[in-house]
Write an enzyme that holds these catalytic residues in place. Structure first.
Site, short mmCIF file in Angstrom:
data_model
loop_
_atom_site.label_atom_id
_atom_site.label_comp_id
_atom_site.label_asym_id
_atom_site.label_seq_id
_atom_site.Cartn_x
_atom_site.Cartn_y
_atom_site.Cartn_z
N LYS A 270 0.82 -1.22 0.00
CA LYS A 270 0.00 0.00 0.00
C LYS A 270 0.85 1.27 0.00
CE LYS A 270 -2.41 -0.91 3.74
NZ LYS A 270 -1.98 -2.27 4.08
N ARG B 122 -10.12 0.95 8.43
CA ARG B 122 -9.74 -0.40 8.83
C ARG B 122 -10.93 -1.23 9.27
NH1 ARG B 122 -4.52 -0.54 12.60
NH2 ARG B 122 -5.33 -2.63 12.91
N ARG C 34 11.46 -11.54 5.33
CA ARG C 34 12.23 -10.31 5.30
C ARG C 34 13.43 -10.39 6.24
NH1 ARG C 34 8.97 -4.83 5.58
NH2 ARG C 34 8.61 -5.46 7.73
N ARG D 98 13.81 -8.89 12.05
CA ARG D 98 13.25 -8.02 13.09
C ARG D 98 12.21 -8.79 13.89
NH1 ARG D 98 12.73 -3.17 9.17
NH2 ARG D 98 14.75 -2.16 9.43
N ARG E 11 -1.07 -10.33 13.09
CA ARG E 11 -1.41 -9.11 12.35
C ARG E 11 -2.37 -9.41 11.20
NH1 ARG E 11 3.91 -6.52 10.37
NH2 ARG E 11 2.56 -5.11 9.22
#
Ligand SMILES: [Zn+2]
Length: 232
Positions: free
Chosen positions: A31, A106, A144, A177, A188
């Site tokens: 996004k 949201r 990631r 991370r 999430r």
């Protein structure tokens, strides 16, 4: 086929040509990347409600202080706080020719109140969903790795370093991370599903959702968005 959506307002207020572009999609769907591209092409600002809230908190505004207690508890900031913050931002001069919303709405309630806010302003609304299958999202997010030295980021599935676990630029050991760990990511994604799916359904029911395959390259996604937006 170019899909033109019904303007929220009747004819007459349309001449200005200003539009509100709403970017929806799960975390990791790109996004903010698409928001940046849209902003460049159309010369309109990207409004990220996350940044907006952090700004209010930093400035210690009355709304910011109240919002902070919800954010610290990891809760969604209620509409009674979010709406005035958003309305104030959208009434600033740089939004006069339109804007892009990233990360809002949201929830279904937010989608409904956004409709009211935009109706008041007489803006045409384009709701774009960057659709990415959840398996791919998981790989995008959990794969990631970042370099602690130069901050360069990699993805072990889609964009691996030349040497496993090492930064191409400086050879430093890549790290994951803590908020990229699978458990955190799954939570999430579940939250997104639970909170945002009803908002998406609402736009679908009203025939206003523009669905874009977000698994394509950012260039292709951007080109498809432009096509769907049509001429100003
Ligand atoms: Zn590095």
């Amino acid at each position: 086929m170019i899909v033109r959506l019904d303007p929220l307002l009747g004819p007459g207020k349309e001449e200005a040509g200003a539009r509100a572009i709403v970017l929806l999609g799960p975390p990791g769907a790109g996004k903010s990347e698409q928001g940046r591209r849209l902003a460049m092409r159309h010369g309109i600002p990207v409004i990220s409600t996350g940044d907006l809230l952090r700004d209010h908190v930093r400035r210690g505004t009355n709304l910011g202080v109240q919002a902070d207690t919800f954010m610290k508890a990891g809760k969604l900031v209620p509409d009674s706080l979010m709406n005035p913050i958003l309305e104030e931002r959208l009434s600033q001069p740089d939004c006069a020719h339109g804007f892009i919303l990233d990360g809002y709405p949201r929830t279904l309630a937010q989608a409904e109140s956004l409709d009211m806010v935009l109706k008041k302003k007489g803006l045409r609304q384009y709701v774009i969903l960057l659709d990415v299958p959840s398996e791919r999202l998981l790989k995008l997010l959990t794969g990631r790795r970042v370099c602690p030295l130069c901050n360069r980021s990699y993805n072990i599935y889609f964009q691996p370093p030349k040497k496993e676990g090492q930064c191409d630029a400086d050879g430093a050991r890549l790290i994951q991370r803590s908020d990229d760990k699978e458990e955190v990511i799954r939570r999430r994604l579940e939250t997104y599903e639970k909170e945002t799916q009803p908002a998406i359904n609402y736009y679908v029911e009203h025939g206003r959702l523009i669905r874009i395959d977000g698994a394509q390259t950012p260039e292709k996604v951007a080109a498809e968005i432009e096509l769907k937006l049509g001429p100003q």
